[in-house]
Design an enzyme around this catalytic site. Structure first.
Site, short mmCIF file in Angstrom:
data_model
loop_
_atom_site.label_atom_id
_atom_site.label_comp_id
_atom_site.label_asym_id
_atom_site.label_seq_id
_atom_site.Cartn_x
_atom_site.Cartn_y
_atom_site.Cartn_z
N LYS A 198 -24.39 -16.56 43.10
CA LYS A 198 -24.67 -16.91 44.34
C LYS A 198 -25.87 -17.58 43.94
O LYS A 198 -26.20 -18.76 44.98
CB LYS A 198 -25.03 -15.45 45.01
CG LYS A 198 -24.18 -14.81 45.64
CD LYS A 198 -24.78 -13.72 46.36
CE LYS A 198 -25.32 -12.79 45.58
NZ LYS A 198 -25.71 -12.01 44.62
N ARG A 218 -26.76 -7.52 53.56
CA ARG A 218 -26.41 -6.88 52.90
C ARG A 218 -25.73 -5.32 53.43
O ARG A 218 -25.16 -4.42 52.84
CB ARG A 218 -27.03 -6.04 51.71
CG ARG A 218 -27.00 -6.57 50.55
CD ARG A 218 -27.98 -6.77 49.33
NE ARG A 218 -28.18 -6.34 48.54
CZ ARG A 218 -28.40 -8.24 47.33
NH1 ARG A 218 -28.56 -9.03 48.02
NH2 ARG A 218 -28.26 -8.03 46.06
N ARG A 250 -29.21 -13.52 31.46
CA ARG A 250 -29.35 -14.77 32.25
C ARG A 250 -30.87 -14.65 32.62
O ARG A 250 -32.00 -13.52 31.78
CB ARG A 250 -29.21 -14.14 33.89
CG ARG A 250 -30.68 -14.92 34.59
CD ARG A 250 -29.58 -13.96 36.43
NE ARG A 250 -29.70 -13.03 36.75
CZ ARG A 250 -29.63 -12.37 37.57
NH1 ARG A 250 -29.23 -12.78 38.80
NH2 ARG A 250 -29.61 -11.30 37.94
N ARG A 282 -35.32 -10.61 34.64
CA ARG A 282 -35.27 -9.55 35.58
C ARG A 282 -35.41 -8.34 35.10
O ARG A 282 -34.94 -7.65 34.68
CB ARG A 282 -34.37 -10.18 37.02
CG ARG A 282 -34.72 -11.00 37.65
CD ARG A 282 -33.51 -11.62 38.45
NE ARG A 282 -32.86 -10.36 39.28
CZ ARG A 282 -32.56 -10.69 40.59
NH1 ARG A 282 -32.50 -12.04 40.87
NH2 ARG A 282 -30.92 -9.70 40.72
N ARG A 335 -26.35 -1.50 40.75
CA ARG A 335 -26.22 -2.81 41.27
C ARG A 335 -25.25 -2.52 42.30
O ARG A 335 -24.89 -2.54 43.27
CB ARG A 335 -26.69 -3.72 40.64
CG ARG A 335 -28.74 -3.72 40.73
CD ARG A 335 -29.13 -4.92 39.90
NE ARG A 335 -28.82 -6.22 40.26
CZ ARG A 335 -29.20 -7.39 39.76
NH1 ARG A 335 -29.15 -6.69 38.68
NH2 ARG A 335 -28.37 -7.98 40.23
P1 G5P Z 1 -30.59 -10.72 44.79
O1 G5P Z 1 -31.74 -10.79 43.97
O2 G5P Z 1 -30.02 -11.02 45.71
P2 G5P Z 1 -27.89 -9.59 43.56
O3 G5P Z 1 -27.59 -8.39 42.85
O4 G5P Z 1 -27.45 -10.12 44.63
O5 G5P Z 1 -29.31 -10.22 43.60
P3 G5P Z 1 -28.49 -11.85 41.55
O6 G5P Z 1 -28.40 -10.78 40.15
O7 G5P Z 1 -29.24 -12.64 41.90
O8 G5P Z 1 -27.61 -11.53 42.91
P4 G5P Z 1 -26.23 -13.61 41.64
O9 G5P Z 1 -27.85 -15.08 42.18
O10 G5P Z 1 -24.87 -13.80 41.98
O11 G5P Z 1 -27.10 -12.74 41.02
O12 G5P Z 1 -25.98 -14.87 40.21
P5 G5P Z 1 -26.50 -15.87 39.56
O13 G5P Z 1 -28.00 -15.57 39.13
O14 G5P Z 1 -25.85 -17.46 40.38
O15 G5P Z 1 -25.55 -16.07 38.43
C1 G5P Z 1 -25.43 -14.53 37.59
C2 G5P Z 1 -25.64 -14.95 36.43
O16 G5P Z 1 -24.65 -15.56 35.90
C3 G5P Z 1 -26.98 -16.34 35.85
O17 G5P Z 1 -27.45 -16.37 34.52
C4 G5P Z 1 -26.64 -17.63 35.52
O18 G5P Z 1 -25.97 -18.48 35.55
C5 G5P Z 1 -25.08 -16.92 35.22
N1 G5P Z 1 -23.69 -17.43 35.10
C6 G5P Z 1 -22.80 -18.22 37.04
N2 G5P Z 1 -21.75 -18.56 36.34
C7 G5P Z 1 -21.32 -18.42 35.34
C8 G5P Z 1 -19.98 -18.74 34.79
O19 G5P Z 1 -18.90 -19.35 35.76
N3 G5P Z 1 -19.99 -17.65 33.31
C9 G5P Z 1 -21.30 -17.68 32.68
N4 G5P Z 1 -20.53 -17.70 31.25
N5 G5P Z 1 -22.12 -17.71 33.66
C10 G5P Z 1 -22.72 -17.49 35.04
O20 G5P Z 1 -30.76 -9.23 44.39
C11 G5P Z 1 -31.56 -7.90 44.17
C12 G5P Z 1 -31.77 -6.93 44.69
O21 G5P Z 1 -33.47 -7.29 45.93
C13 G5P Z 1 -32.99 -6.09 47.07
C14 G5P Z 1 -31.69 -4.74 45.94
O22 G5P Z 1 -32.68 -3.94 46.14
C15 G5P Z 1 -31.28 -5.41 44.63
O23 G5P Z 1 -30.40 -4.97 44.34
N6 G5P Z 1 -32.60 -6.85 47.69
C16 G5P Z 1 -31.53 -6.74 49.02
N7 G5P Z 1 -32.01 -4.91 49.90
C17 G5P Z 1 -31.54 -4.77 50.61
N8 G5P Z 1 -30.82 -5.18 51.28
C18 G5P Z 1 -31.37 -6.77 50.55
N9 G5P Z 1 -30.52 -8.07 52.08
C19 G5P Z 1 -31.17 -7.45 49.97
N10 G5P Z 1 -31.25 -8.47 49.06
C20 G5P Z 1 -31.85 -8.43 48.05
MG MG Z 2 -29.40 -14.48 42.43
#
Ligand code: G5P
Ligand code: MG
Length: 219
Positions: A17, A90, A124, A157, A168
């Site tokens: 994302k 979410r 990451r 993180r 998660r």
């Molecule tokens: P967050 O911060 O919203 P998540 O768990 O939804 O966290 P996250 O971890 O931020 O999502 P992302 O943004 O979907 O993941 O992914 P990203 O960071 O772009 O990519 C992940 C990794 O993969 C990176 O290292 C990137 O470089 C790599 N990558 C990307 N594409 C590729 C690819 O094609 N190949 C490869 N090899 N690598 C790749 O939420 C965190 C916490 O906050 C709370 C909750 O506690 C949650 O757990 N929270 C909420 N709680 C309640 N309600 C809500 N609405 C909430 N929002 C957050």
């Molecule tokens: Mg994110």
């Protein structure tokens, strides 16, 4: 007055994302609002909301709806430009609260398999100031441990430990997949399947450019 384009990006933790959002911002100039980045800045500033949220984030649980809804809707109230919401809503309750205040134009869902995700998150590194994300194998920073743009330190993180990542993903499965149905029923959901952001991106790019054109017209 020109119409505001309101988009949401969804997908399991680590589905890309943040990665795809950076490209959307670069291409279409939307303002990116990430609920996770917002929470992490509250935690590091040790606000009351941050102290409360920290208890949940560290164990891979969702922060309570009332706190989350207050934070996000407050940010959106003052938004006067096109926006992209990442990580919110979410739960169905959050989606219902959002729909009372804002008329969402489209919801992009990144459908990436869980096996792919667990490996990614181990490598990451993030720049806390901007939310820019790197991956040691896939898109490493130019200089080890430093942000490409500011040169500031990158961090890992707290919630990227393998056991927390598993929690998660379970939380996502249980509480967030019903949100996909919520938007599917409203005909707002567009799904993109794949294991690589570079392959998913051109499809998202094409879809959003059509959606923006439809809203704003060609002139
Ligand atoms: P967050 O911060 O919203 P998540 O768990 O939804 O966290 P996250 O971890 O931020 O999502 P992302 O943004 O979907 O993941 O992914 P990203 O960071 O772009 O990519 C992940 C990794 O993969 C990176 O290292 C990137 O470089 C790599 N990558 C990307 N594409 C590729 C690819 O094609 N190949 C490869 N090899 N690598 C790749 O939420 C965190 C916490 O906050 C709370 C909750 O506690 C949650 O757990 N929270 C909420 N709680 C309640 N309600 C809500 N609405 C909430 N929002 C957050
Ligand atoms: Mg994110």
């Amino acid at each position: 007055m020109s119409k505001i384009f309101r988009a949401i990006i969804m997908g399991p933790p680590g589905s890309g994302k943040g990665t795809i959002s950076s490209r959307i911002v670069g291409e279409f100039g939307l303002k990116h609002l990430s609920s996770g980045d917002l929470l992490r800045s509250q935690v590091s500033n040790q606000t009351e909301a941050g102290k409360e949220a920290k208890k949940y984030i560290g164990s891979g649980q969702l922060v309570p709806d009332d706190l989350m809804v207050r934070l996000i809707l407050n940010e959106l109230t003052s938004m006067k430009q096109d926006w992209l919401l990442d990580g919110f809503p979410r739960t169905v309750s959050q989606a219902e609260s959002l729909s009372k205040q804002e008329q969402v134009n489209t919801v992009v869902n990144l459908d990436v398999p869980f096996d792919t995700i667990i490996q990614r998150l181990e490598g990451r590194w993030v720049h806390p100031g901007s939310g820019r994300v790197y991956n040691l194998e896939w898109n490493p920073p130019k200089e080890k441990g430093k942000d490409d743009v500011t040169g500031e330190d990158l961090i890992q993180r707290e919630d990227d430990k393998p056991e927390t990542v598993r929690a998660r993903l379970e939380t996502y499965q249980k509480q967030t997949t019903p949100v996909l149905d919520f938007y599917r029923e409203k005909h707002l959901l567009r799904e993109f399947q794949g294991t690589e952001s570079n392959k998913i991106w051109p499809h998202v790019q094409k879809y959003l450019s059509e959606q923006i054109l439809t809203l704003k017209g060609s002139t």
